[in-house]
Scaffold this motif. Structure first.
Motif: not given
Length: 306
Positions: A114-118, A120-121, A196-204, A206-211
């Motif tokens: 997921x962080x990798x996808x963020x 890339x976005x 850890x899971x909340x930070x991972x998927x929550x932050x990713x 947000x990044x994907x929606x923002x981009x």
């Protein structure tokens, strides 16, 4: 009456044996199905890595470099999780420290994607919204740094859990089946894992929606559906779909909790559908959709199979 009683006892004895054989057949069928699917997955990854190694244009592009990191990451994740599944299915006992090490590595690999996808976005966002700065910001060196920082962050989180385990448990040097419950010796571990899971998927997320919103605003200004911005927006939406595929693995825990424990062949069933299938589909969808990758894949397939 004696004959009837004897027949009943024979039937009731044979029924569990027959049921047990049926479960064994189903279990081994899914193991074979996963192995066959994994072989095709490995073949596809081998082709992609070969393309990456022989194509300088791909090696020098941060987006493709991150994509290949994701391929390798998911491959190791499937290998480790499949091994852990077999350990549980066949009741193979391992030392607790080794169980935790395997669990920590698989958990890190699971969250790296997921962080990798963020990242890339964000690369697509920089390419569209700040095209003049893309050459400076979206470099392979920066991609390597971002990937390394992701690993460092997750290693620190799991390192904290390891320290907590050793400080709370009286005896960790025992043998156990590598299950989630076997590694919980302190309630704070659940808090760390949830964070850890909340930070991972929550932050990713947000990044994907923002981009995506930012890229679509640029596409609207350009007013051309065939523009590069529109294509980048669709790419970011693909990353969102990939994130959903990654999150589908979390459903296995929910299903494991809800399903009756007597259905002993179900763990490998939802492992196949919730863990393997999403990671089999993600690189294939991305590889087929990308024009540059698709061209090289066709070229390689034509070379190897003709």
């Amino acid at each position: 009456m004696v004959n009837s009683s004897s027949t009943f006892q024979v039937n009731t004895t044979q029924a569990p044996l027959t049921l047990g054989k049926t479960f064994d057949v189903i279990r081994w069928s899914f193991v074979a199905l996963i192995i066959v699917g994994f072989c095709f997955f490995i073949l596809f990854i081998a082709i992609m890595l070969h393309i990456f190694c022989i194509t300088p244009l791909l090696r020098e592009n941060a987006r493709y470099l991150l994509f290949f990191y994701m391929l390798v990451n998911d491959t190791f994740y499937l290998l480790i999780t499949f091994f852990l599944l077999l350990v549980v299915l066949f009741l193979f006992y391992l030392p607790i420290p080794i169980c935790f090490l395997l669990y920590a590595i698989s958990s890190i690999l699971f969250k790296v994607t997921p962080y990798n996808l963020a990242v890339m976005a964000l690369e697509r966002y920089m390419a569209i919204c700040y095209p003049l700065h893309r050459a400076l910001l979206c470099t392979t060196n920066r991609a390597n740094v971002a990937y390394s920082l992701t690993w460092m962050l997750l290693i620190v989180i799991h390192g904290a859990e390891l320290v907590l385990m050793f400080s709370s448990a009286t005896n960790l040097y025992i043998y156990a089946i590598c299950k989630h419950d076997s590694l919980l010796v302190n309630p704070i571990q659940n808090i760390i894992r949830t964070f850890s899971f909340t930070l991972c998927f929550g932050s990713v997320g947000i990044v994907i929606i923002f981009t995506y919103v930012k890229i679509m605003l640029v596409a609207h200004k350009v007013k051309s559906q065939s523009s590069t911005a529109s294509k980048a927006g669709r790419t970011v939406m693909l990353h969102a779909f990939q994130l959903l595929l990654c999150m589908s693995s979390l459903l296995s825990t929910l299903v494991d909790t809800l399903l009756p424990k007597r259905i002993d062949y179900m763990p490998i069933t939802y492992f196949f559908f919730f863990t393997c299938v999403p990671r089999f589909l993600t690189p294939i969808i991305y590889g087929i959709r990308d024009e540059e990758l698709r061209r090289h894949i066709k070229k390689s397939l034509t070379k190897y199979f003709h």
